[in-house]
Write a protein that holds these residues in place. Structure first.
Motif: not given
Length: 386
Positions: A50-71
């Motif tokens: 279970r993962v939580l990302v703050t700042g999910a809509c930022g440039t880095v945060g959004g890219a991080l969410c997409r990358r996490i989702w693929r894993l």
């Protein structure tokens, strides 16, 4: 932000890429190949978690969410102040298999009670804290806002993670935290120190110093954003100084580095990507102009603004670099935080809440002896004209 009177523009001819240059546009811009990160360590640390990302809509945060989702996480909680941005990102991720495992939480990290409730509801095993204010001029002009977002917000996220048994927390910091000369760098360095004060329990911490990021997914104006539009339109480009240089990475590299740090974290280390020498901003502009087949670009030098350096460094001279399991990632282990840190942080919070800019700047210097504000802009004079 204060600017010097403009200097005489120069006409710089954009160099043509060599015949044997790599075809990848980022490789052409950065004069290196993109660094492969987050495989397979990332999959091992994230899959089924279970993962939580703050700042999910930022440039880095959004890219991080997409990358996490693929894993393949068990669940992904997206946290941001931007309700519409959260909905857009959730729709994008929900279109992929398992999209029902995405949850949204509209929250401001400056609201301690709200952040604590979000962590309670999401029950994350890993937290990536990417929420913050990263624009140097904005933080320099409003240090109280910078402190509230970058220091107090981090404090609340760290406290909530420890209180509710989060296994790992990774903080998005900045290379400006190394020997800081700006309020932004000082707040980033304080965020790193907050992790060190929270060690000793079951939660593992890590900070990642991210450089200047290019290549936001689906960016309408290319990898350099608004700057790309001005180059393509033949407008005058403003650069602070002809010798200004930055550590530049792609947003994919930034996201991968954060995931690698989650796997590498042990003792609140600070990690950075080995990008070699800082990239001259002038070269970056000229290379992009060459990609657009623009014959020349007009450049005006404004002079360095308050808090700005000619070149950033990933680690301070006083920090001992250590190798990691990845050949392109270096780390440094923390030194003991300054005595009286909690009390001084409380005073800093009070000063920021009262809008006391002078008090905030004074307390930053008391908390961080290495913080040496660069007040006077450095003029861009004595430039050789091509």
């Amino acid at each position: 932000m204060r600017w010097l009177p403009p200097h005489r523009p120069r006409r710089a001819t954009a160099p043509a890429p060599p015949a044997d240059a790599p075809a990848d546009p980022f490789a052409l811009l950065l004069d290196r190949d993109e660094i492969v990160l987050a495989e397979p360590r990332g999959r091992r640390v994230l899959r089924g978690r279970r993962v939580l990302v703050t700042g999910a809509c930022g440039t880095v945060g959004g890219a991080l969410c997409r990358r996490i989702w693929r894993l393949g996480p068990a669940a992904l909680c997206l946290v941001d102040r931007d309700a519409r941005g959260l909905e857009r990102l959730a729709r994008e991720l929900s279109a992929e298999p398992g999209g029902d495992r995405v949850t949204l939480a509209e929250a401001d990290v400056r609201d301690a009670e709200r952040i604590d409730g979000v962590i309670v509801d999401a029950r994350p095993e890993l937290v990536f804290h990417a929420a913050g204010l990263y624009r140097l001029p904005e933080v320099e002009d409003d240090p109280c806002l910078g402190v509230s977002r970058n220091v107090l917000g981090t404090r609340y996220v760290v406290d909530g993670a420890v209180r509710h048994g989060v296994r790992r927390l990774v903080l998005v910091s900045s290379d400006r935290a190394a020997e800081p000369t700006s309020v932004l760098g000082a707040t980033m360095r304080l965020g790193e120190l907050l992790l060190q004060t929270a060690t000793g329990g079951p939660t593992c911490f890590a900070a990642v110093r991210v450089g200047d990021v290019i290549g936001a997914p689906r960016a309408p104006l290319g990898p350099l954003g608004p700057l790309a539009h001005r180059i393509a339109a033949g407008e005058v480009i403003t650069i602070t100084h002809p010798e200004a240089a930055r550590h530049v990475m792609t947003v994919t590299e930034a996201a991968g580095l954060l995931i690698e740090a989650a796997a590498l974290a042990e003792e609140a280390e600070t990690f950075a990507l080995d990008l070699g020498r800082p990239l001259p901003v002038l070269d970056l502009v000229q290379r992009y102009a060459a990609q657009l087949r623009s014959p020349a670009v007009t450049i005006r030098f404004s002079g360095l603004g308050p808090g700005e350096k000619l070149a950033e460094k990933a680690f301070a001279d006083s920090e001992r670099r250590i190798r990691t399991a990845h050949p392109k990632i270096w780390g440094t282990r923390p030194v003991p935080p300054p005595a009286g840190l909690p009390r001084l942080l409380d005073e800093l919070a009070e000063a920021a809440g009262a809008g006391d800019e002078a008090g905030v700047r004074l307390l930053l210097r008391r908390l961080l002896p290495e913080y040496r504000p660069a007040r006077r802009p450095l003029p861009a004079c004595g430039v050789r004209h091509e």
